[in-house]
Scaffold this motif. Structure first.
Motif, mmCIF file in Angstrom:
data_model
loop_
_atom_site.group_PDB
_atom_site.id
_atom_site.type_symbol
_atom_site.label_atom_id
_atom_site.label_comp_id
_atom_site.label_asym_id
_atom_site.label_seq_id
_atom_site.Cartn_x
_atom_site.Cartn_y
_atom_site.Cartn_z
ATOM 1 N N ARG A 63 -36.364 9.521 39.347
ATOM 2 C CA ARG A 63 -35.010 10.035 39.462
ATOM 3 C C ARG A 63 -34.060 8.841 39.516
ATOM 4 O O ARG A 63 -34.467 7.726 39.842
ATOM 5 N N MET A 64 -32.813 9.070 39.211
ATOM 6 C CA MET A 64 -31.858 7.968 39.254
ATOM 7 C C MET A 64 -30.447 8.500 39.427
ATOM 8 O O MET A 64 -30.168 9.678 39.178
ATOM 9 N N ASP A 65 -29.582 7.650 39.893
ATOM 10 C CA ASP A 65 -28.159 7.963 39.931
ATOM 11 C C ASP A 65 -27.384 6.669 39.743
ATOM 12 O O ASP A 65 -27.901 5.571 39.943
ATOM 13 N N ILE A 66 -26.151 6.800 39.330
ATOM 14 C CA ILE A 66 -25.287 5.641 39.091
ATOM 15 C C ILE A 66 -24.015 5.819 39.917
ATOM 16 O O ILE A 66 -23.358 6.860 39.834
ATOM 17 N N LYS A 67 -23.702 4.808 40.734
ATOM 18 C CA LYS A 67 -22.525 4.866 41.593
ATOM 19 C C LYS A 67 -21.698 3.597 41.449
ATOM 20 O O LYS A 67 -22.218 2.536 41.129
ATOM 21 N N GLN A 123 -36.735 2.381 48.362
ATOM 22 C CA GLN A 123 -36.353 2.805 47.015
ATOM 23 C C GLN A 123 -36.795 1.721 46.035
ATOM 24 O O GLN A 123 -36.862 0.544 46.364
ATOM 25 N N ASP A 124 -37.103 2.110 44.808
ATOM 26 C CA ASP A 124 -37.774 1.185 43.908
ATOM 27 C C ASP A 124 -36.867 0.103 43.310
ATOM 28 O O ASP A 124 -37.117 -1.075 43.473
ATOM 29 N N TYR A 125 -35.836 0.499 42.579
ATOM 30 C CA TYR A 125 -35.018 -0.504 41.909
ATOM 31 C C TYR A 125 -33.533 -0.189 42.071
ATOM 32 O O TYR A 125 -33.109 0.954 41.871
ATOM 33 N N ASP A 126 -32.765 -1.225 42.414
ATOM 34 C CA ASP A 126 -31.313 -1.162 42.347
ATOM 35 C C ASP A 126 -30.879 -2.136 41.274
ATOM 36 O O ASP A 126 -31.108 -3.350 41.390
ATOM 37 N N ILE A 127 -30.250 -1.617 40.221
ATOM 38 C CA ILE A 127 -29.802 -2.452 39.096
ATOM 39 C C ILE A 127 -28.279 -2.411 39.052
ATOM 40 O O ILE A 127 -27.676 -1.330 39.043
ATOM 41 N N TRP A 128 -27.700 -3.597 39.006
ATOM 42 C CA TRP A 128 -26.240 -3.705 39.047
ATOM 43 C C TRP A 128 -25.720 -4.136 37.679
ATOM 44 O O TRP A 128 -26.311 -4.978 37.006
ATOM 45 N N PHE A 129 -24.588 -3.541 37.260
ATOM 46 C CA PHE A 129 -24.001 -3.923 35.968
ATOM 47 C C PHE A 129 -22.495 -3.655 36.028
ATOM 48 O O PHE A 129 -22.008 -2.844 36.820
ATOM 49 N N PHE A 130 -21.776 -4.374 35.195
ATOM 50 C CA PHE A 130 -20.317 -4.246 35.155
ATOM 51 C C PHE A 130 -19.903 -3.138 34.203
ATOM 52 O O PHE A 130 -20.508 -2.944 33.140
ATOM 53 N N ASP A 131 -18.888 -2.419 34.611
ATOM 54 C CA ASP A 131 -18.235 -1.452 33.737
ATOM 55 C C ASP A 131 -17.107 -2.201 33.031
ATOM 56 O O ASP A 131 -16.222 -2.766 33.679
ATOM 57 N N SER A 132 -17.144 -2.228 31.743
ATOM 58 C CA SER A 132 -16.182 -3.048 30.990
ATOM 59 C C SER A 132 -14.726 -2.655 31.250
ATOM 60 O O SER A 132 -13.809 -3.458 31.056
ATOM 61 N N GLY A 133 -14.497 -1.440 31.721
ATOM 62 C CA GLY A 133 -13.114 -1.016 31.942
ATOM 63 C C GLY A 133 -12.597 -1.293 33.338
ATOM 64 O O GLY A 133 -11.415 -1.056 33.611
ATOM 65 N N LYS A 134 -13.491 -1.765 34.239
ATOM 66 C CA LYS A 134 -13.068 -1.996 35.614
ATOM 67 C C LYS A 134 -13.454 -3.404 36.042
ATOM 68 O O LYS A 134 -14.621 -3.719 36.164
ATOM 69 N N ALA A 153 -27.102 1.267 39.541
ATOM 70 C CA ALA A 153 -28.059 2.282 39.078
ATOM 71 C C ALA A 153 -29.297 2.194 39.961
ATOM 72 O O ALA A 153 -29.920 1.130 40.053
ATOM 73 N N ARG A 154 -29.616 3.292 40.625
ATOM 74 C CA ARG A 154 -30.792 3.316 41.495
ATOM 75 C C ARG A 154 -31.876 4.157 40.809
ATOM 76 O O ARG A 154 -31.667 5.328 40.493
ATOM 77 N N ILE A 155 -33.039 3.555 40.592
ATOM 78 C CA ILE A 155 -34.173 4.236 39.946
ATOM 79 C C ILE A 155 -35.312 4.325 40.947
ATOM 80 O O ILE A 155 -35.731 3.313 41.523
ATOM 81 N N VAL A 156 -35.788 5.527 41.178
ATOM 82 C CA VAL A 156 -36.864 5.759 42.139
ATOM 83 C C VAL A 156 -38.021 6.446 41.422
ATOM 84 O O VAL A 156 -37.849 7.498 40.810
ATOM 85 N N PHE A 157 -39.177 5.829 41.477
ATOM 86 C CA PHE A 157 -40.369 6.417 40.878
ATOM 87 C C PHE A 157 -41.016 7.376 41.872
ATOM 88 O O PHE A 157 -41.367 6.987 42.988
#
Length: 262
Positions: A50-54, A73-84, A91-95
């Motif tokens: 499962r995953m969600d993006i905040k 929780q398994d992975y927290d992946i961070w990324f920039f939103d080009s508009g902000k 993005a949190r991904i949980v297996f």
């Protein structure tokens, strides 16, 4: 052998040869491979995760990124939103389907040299923080149920191989004692034919003597019938006592059939 050989001709991409073979020799109802992940599918992700993006503040980037940073929780992946420019997305991904003790993930130990002592799990139902309900039971029934059924078969009866609520139906179980029982039936039948053949031969000889108490056409018909039955009995005894197989070892029993079944 043709009942087993037929599984070699099926296409691996669409057929579950292993499940079909286990069902065939044990009766264990292996779950359908295409459905075992249906209870591990999230509305907020996909199968097994499962995953969600905040949206988060930049100050959390260094502190919270990486593996197992948020209470298991398994992975927290961070990324920039080009508009902000002043915020960052998380993005949190949980297996799903892991076994945990508190925040610690427990992995199954499969290093035993004795198949009876390998640690296996029967699965469980659980609810995640999104209130999605999951279950690892079908997956466990598929992975570990065949082992339980095969061990039970090795011990004598596949019906004893119950795993996580699944077991072969009584009509589908394989009881190895039934082979011995069938062999004993052949032995009993052979003994019957062998013990009664001399009696039939005695009757045949008596009706053929010159001083027989019953003579005439009817007596000859009856004597011919006894002769035919006696010959059949002799043939049965000869067939039952044939040498079993051509291998180096033969089973126990008094007939070729009981030796083959033992």
């Amino acid at each position: 052998m043709e009942n087993v050989d037929k599984y070699e001709d099926t296409e691996a991409a669409s057929a579950d040869n292993w499940a079909d073979l286990v069902k065939h020799i044990t009766g264990y109802p292996v779950p359908e491979r295409g459905k075992i992940f249906d209870t591990l599918r999230s509305d907020h992700g996909g199968k097994l995760f499962r995953m969600d993006i905040k949206e988060r503040s930049l100050s959390l980037l260094v502190k919270d990124s990486g593996f197992l940073q948020n209470k298991g929780q398994d992975y927290d992946i961070w990324f920039f939103d080009s508009g902000k420019k002043r915020s960052i997305m998380q993005a949190r991904i949980v297996f799903e389907g892991r076994v945990k003790s508190g925040d610690e993930i427990i992995f199954a130990g499969t290093d035993s040299t004795d198949v009876n002592n390998v640690s296996v799990r029967e699965g469980n139902e659980f609810t995640d923080y999104n209130k999605d309900k999951f279950s690892t039971i079908p997956l466990a029934q598929y992975m570990n149920g065949p082992r339980a059924a095969l061990i039970a078969l090795l011990n004598g009866n596949s019906g004893d191989g119950r795993f996580s609520g699944l077991v072969a139906k009584e009509s589908d179980t394989v009881d190895l004692d039934s082979f011995n029982n069938a062999g004993h039936s052949f032995d009993y039948a052979a003994k019957f034919f062998k013990d009664h053949a001399p009696l039939l031969k005695d009757w045949e000889d008596r009706f053929g003597r010159d001083d027989a108490s019953w003579k005439g056409e009817a007596a000859e018909v009856f004597r011919s019938l006894i002769t035919k039955i006696r010959e059949n009995y002799d043939s049965y005894v000869e067939t039952f006592n044939s040498t079993a197989g051509t291998g180096d070892q033969t089973g126990t029993g008094n007939t070729v059939y009981s030796r083959a079944l033992s």
